[in-house]
Design a protein around this motif. Structure first.
Motif, PDB file in Angstrom:
ATOM      1  N   GLU A   1       4.711  -4.214   4.957  1.00  0.00           N
ATOM      2  CA  GLU A   1       3.505  -4.370   4.154  1.00  0.00           C
ATOM      3  C   GLU A   1       2.226  -3.968   4.866  1.00  0.00           C
ATOM      4  O   GLU A   1       1.262  -3.554   4.235  1.00  0.00           O
ATOM      5  N   SER A   2       2.204  -4.104   6.171  1.00  0.00           N
ATOM      6  CA  SER A   2       0.976  -3.849   6.916  1.00  0.00           C
ATOM      7  C   SER A   2       1.129  -2.669   7.857  1.00  0.00           C
ATOM      8  O   SER A   2       0.396  -1.685   7.775  1.00  0.00           O
ATOM      9  N   LEU A   3       2.121  -2.734   8.745  1.00  0.00           N
ATOM     10  CA  LEU A   3       2.264  -1.710   9.761  1.00  0.00           C
ATOM     11  C   LEU A   3       2.732  -0.378   9.177  1.00  0.00           C
ATOM     12  O   LEU A   3       2.576   0.659   9.806  1.00  0.00           O
ATOM     13  N   GLY A   4       3.299  -0.412   7.978  1.00  0.00           N
ATOM     14  CA  GLY A   4       3.755   0.823   7.361  1.00  0.00           C
ATOM     15  C   GLY A   4       2.763   1.433   6.401  1.00  0.00           C
ATOM     16  O   GLY A   4       3.105   2.368   5.668  1.00  0.00           O
ATOM     17  N   SER A   5       1.533   0.955   6.373  1.00  0.00           N
ATOM     18  CA  SER A   5       0.536   1.470   5.444  1.00  0.00           C
ATOM     19  C   SER A   5       0.165   2.911   5.800  1.00  0.00           C
ATOM     20  O   SER A   5       0.170   3.288   6.974  1.00  0.00           O
ATOM     21  N   PRO A   6      -0.158   3.743   4.803  1.00  0.00           N
ATOM     22  CA  PRO A   6      -0.517   5.140   5.088  1.00  0.00           C
ATOM     23  C   PRO A   6      -1.663   5.282   6.075  1.00  0.00           C
ATOM     24  O   PRO A   6      -1.633   6.167   6.941  1.00  0.00           O
ATOM     25  N   SER A   7      -2.681   4.436   5.953  1.00  0.00           N
ATOM     26  CA  SER A   7      -3.832   4.567   6.853  1.00  0.00           C
ATOM     27  C   SER A   7      -3.433   4.265   8.300  1.00  0.00           C
ATOM     28  O   SER A   7      -3.920   4.919   9.234  1.00  0.00           O
ATOM     29  N   LEU A   8      -2.547   3.288   8.488  1.00  0.00           N
ATOM     30  CA  LEU A   8      -2.112   2.958   9.844  1.00  0.00           C
ATOM     31  C   LEU A   8      -1.244   4.070  10.419  1.00  0.00           C
ATOM     32  O   LEU A   8      -1.350   4.416  11.594  1.00  0.00           O
ATOM     33  N   VAL A   9      -0.396   4.641   9.580  1.00  0.00           N
ATOM     34  CA  VAL A   9       0.414   5.785  10.011  1.00  0.00           C
ATOM     35  C   VAL A   9      -0.484   6.934  10.457  1.00  0.00           C
ATOM     36  O   VAL A   9      -0.247   7.563  11.500  1.00  0.00           O
ATOM     37  N   HIS A  10      -1.552   7.199   9.699  1.00  0.00           N
ATOM     38  CA  HIS A  10      -2.482   8.267  10.055  1.00  0.00           C
ATOM     39  C   HIS A  10      -3.175   7.972  11.384  1.00  0.00           C
ATOM     40  O   HIS A  10      -3.383   8.882  12.200  1.00  0.00           O
TER      41      HIS A  10
ATOM     42  N   ILE B   1       1.189 -12.795   0.839  1.00  0.00           N
ATOM     43  CA  ILE B   1       0.007 -13.095   1.658  1.00  0.00           C
ATOM     44  C   ILE B   1      -0.413 -11.857   2.441  1.00  0.00           C
ATOM     45  O   ILE B   1      -1.594 -11.483   2.470  1.00  0.00           O
ATOM     46  N   VAL B   2       0.546 -11.210   3.069  1.00  0.00           N
ATOM     47  CA  VAL B   2       0.248 -10.015   3.859  1.00  0.00           C
ATOM     48  C   VAL B   2      -0.344  -8.929   2.971  1.00  0.00           C
ATOM     49  O   VAL B   2      -1.347  -8.290   3.312  1.00  0.00           O
ATOM     50  N   ARG B   3       0.265  -8.723   1.819  1.00  0.00           N
ATOM     51  CA  ARG B   3      -0.187  -7.662   0.910  1.00  0.00           C
ATOM     52  C   ARG B   3      -1.624  -7.907   0.456  1.00  0.00           C
ATOM     53  O   ARG B   3      -2.410  -6.964   0.319  1.00  0.00           O
ATOM     54  N   GLY B   4      -1.977  -9.156   0.225  1.00  0.00           N
ATOM     55  CA  GLY B   4      -3.319  -9.471  -0.230  1.00  0.00           C
ATOM     56  C   GLY B   4      -4.395  -9.077   0.767  1.00  0.00           C
ATOM     57  O   GLY B   4      -5.503  -8.699   0.385  1.00  0.00           O
ATOM     58  N   HIS B   5      -4.077  -9.147   2.066  1.00  0.00           N
ATOM     59  CA  HIS B   5      -5.047  -8.759   3.094  1.00  0.00           C
ATOM     60  C   HIS B   5      -4.958  -7.275   3.432  1.00  0.00           C
ATOM     61  O   HIS B   5      -5.970  -6.646   3.746  1.00  0.00           O
ATOM     62  N   SER B   6      -3.773  -6.719   3.395  1.00  0.00           N
ATOM     63  CA  SER B   6      -3.555  -5.353   3.850  1.00  0.00           C
ATOM     64  C   SER B   6      -4.335  -4.338   3.029  1.00  0.00           C
ATOM     65  O   SER B   6      -4.792  -3.313   3.558  1.00  0.00           O
ATOM     66  N   GLN B   7      -4.501  -4.601   1.754  1.00  0.00           N
ATOM     67  CA  GLN B   7      -5.205  -3.646   0.898  1.00  0.00           C
ATOM     68  C   GLN B   7      -6.642  -3.438   1.358  1.00  0.00           C
ATOM     69  O   GLN B   7      -7.137  -2.304   1.406  1.00  0.00           O
ATOM     70  N   GLU B   8      -7.330  -4.518   1.705  1.00  0.00           N
ATOM     71  CA  GLU B   8      -8.715  -4.401   2.166  1.00  0.00           C
ATOM     72  C   GLU B   8      -8.775  -3.781   3.559  1.00  0.00           C
ATOM     73  O   GLU B   8      -9.652  -2.957   3.853  1.00  0.00           O
ATOM     74  N   ILE B   9      -7.846  -4.153   4.429  1.00  0.00           N
ATOM     75  CA  ILE B   9      -7.810  -3.583   5.775  1.00  0.00           C
ATOM     76  C   ILE B   9      -7.561  -2.082   5.696  1.00  0.00           C
ATOM     77  O   ILE B   9      -8.172  -1.296   6.431  1.00  0.00           O
ATOM     78  N   ASP B  10      -6.678  -1.656   4.801  1.00  0.00           N
ATOM     79  CA  ASP B  10      -6.414  -0.225   4.606  1.00  0.00           C
ATOM     80  C   ASP B  10      -7.680   0.515   4.174  1.00  0.00           C
ATOM     81  O   ASP B  10      -7.952   1.634   4.639  1.00  0.00           O
TER      82      ASP B  10
END
Length: 213
Positions: free
Chosen positions: A131-140, A62-71
């Motif tokens: 899945e969400s907080l560790g995304s590359p865009s969030l890290v940036h 579920i998290v992965r399905g949303h995280s891609q668009e948020i990224d």
């Protein structure tokens, strides 16, 4: 085989949507796999386990399905503010992508409340982080914010980071619940609600530090 694969993909998506809604409304561990299967219209009450395995794997999907668009939204925002030394610019990169995604989902949506449920569970919080907080865009975005922050004592910085995270998780969840209930909201739309949240978190980071007892 193609028909079977398409049917399986449809079933999987229906389970994801149903599980997200039930988890958001009742809590992750207050809903059984059988209840999810039945609410998704599946005659096989073991369908959740068949398609996703464990409860953790279902939450992760579920998290992965949303995280891609948020990224994708966050990457676009980061490209516009790269090199900025304004705290507000980077706070916006943390806050606005989720708000924009929730706006696109329409009403009712469940992801904000689902996220709040997951983040308050010690055993599932790590899934959201991975899945969400560790995304590359969030890290940036976090790396862009860090040099803009005032020189705070380590314990104050950690404390305010926790406060900011709580605001980013629970304020959207409260708004999403109000919209689902048809209750009045302080801000007319998700964009304006995100503006208020950016203001609050920016002010949080810039607030004075009281010294002494």
């Amino acid at each position: 085989m193609t028909v079977r694969a398409e049917r399986g993909a449809t079933t999987r998506e229906l389970i994801l949507i149903t599980a997200e809604r039930l988890f958001a409304e009742r809590g992750v561990y207050a809903v059984s796999n059988r209840q999810i299967s039945e609410a998704a219209g599946q005659g096989n009450t073991a369908a959740v386990g068949y398609h996703f395995g464990s409860r953790t794997d279902l939450v992760r999907a579920i998290v992965r399905g949303h995280s891609q668009e948020i990224d994708r939204i966050r990457e676009r925002m980061i490209a516009r503010v790269r090199g900025s030394r304004r705290i507000r610019d980077w706070v916006a990169c943390l806050v606005r992508p989720t708000a924009e995604h929730l706006d696109a989902l329409g009403t009712p949506s469940w992801f904000a409340r689902f996220s709040a449920q997951v983040m308050t569970d010690p055993t599932l919080r790590g899934v959201m982080a991975e899945e969400s907080l560790g995304s590359p865009s969030l890290v940036h975005a976090v790396e862009g914010l860090r040099p803009c922050l005032p020189d705070l004592p380590p314990e104050v910085r950690a404390e305010r980071n926790d406060m900011a995270r709580q605001l980013m998780v629970h304020v959207p969840a409260e708004r999403e619940q109000a919209l689902a209930d048809g209750a009045p909201t302080v801000r007319a739309g998700w964009h304006d609600a995100a503006t208020g949240l950016v203001d609050a978190i920016t002010g949080l980071w810039l607030a004075p530090v009281t010294e002494g007892p």
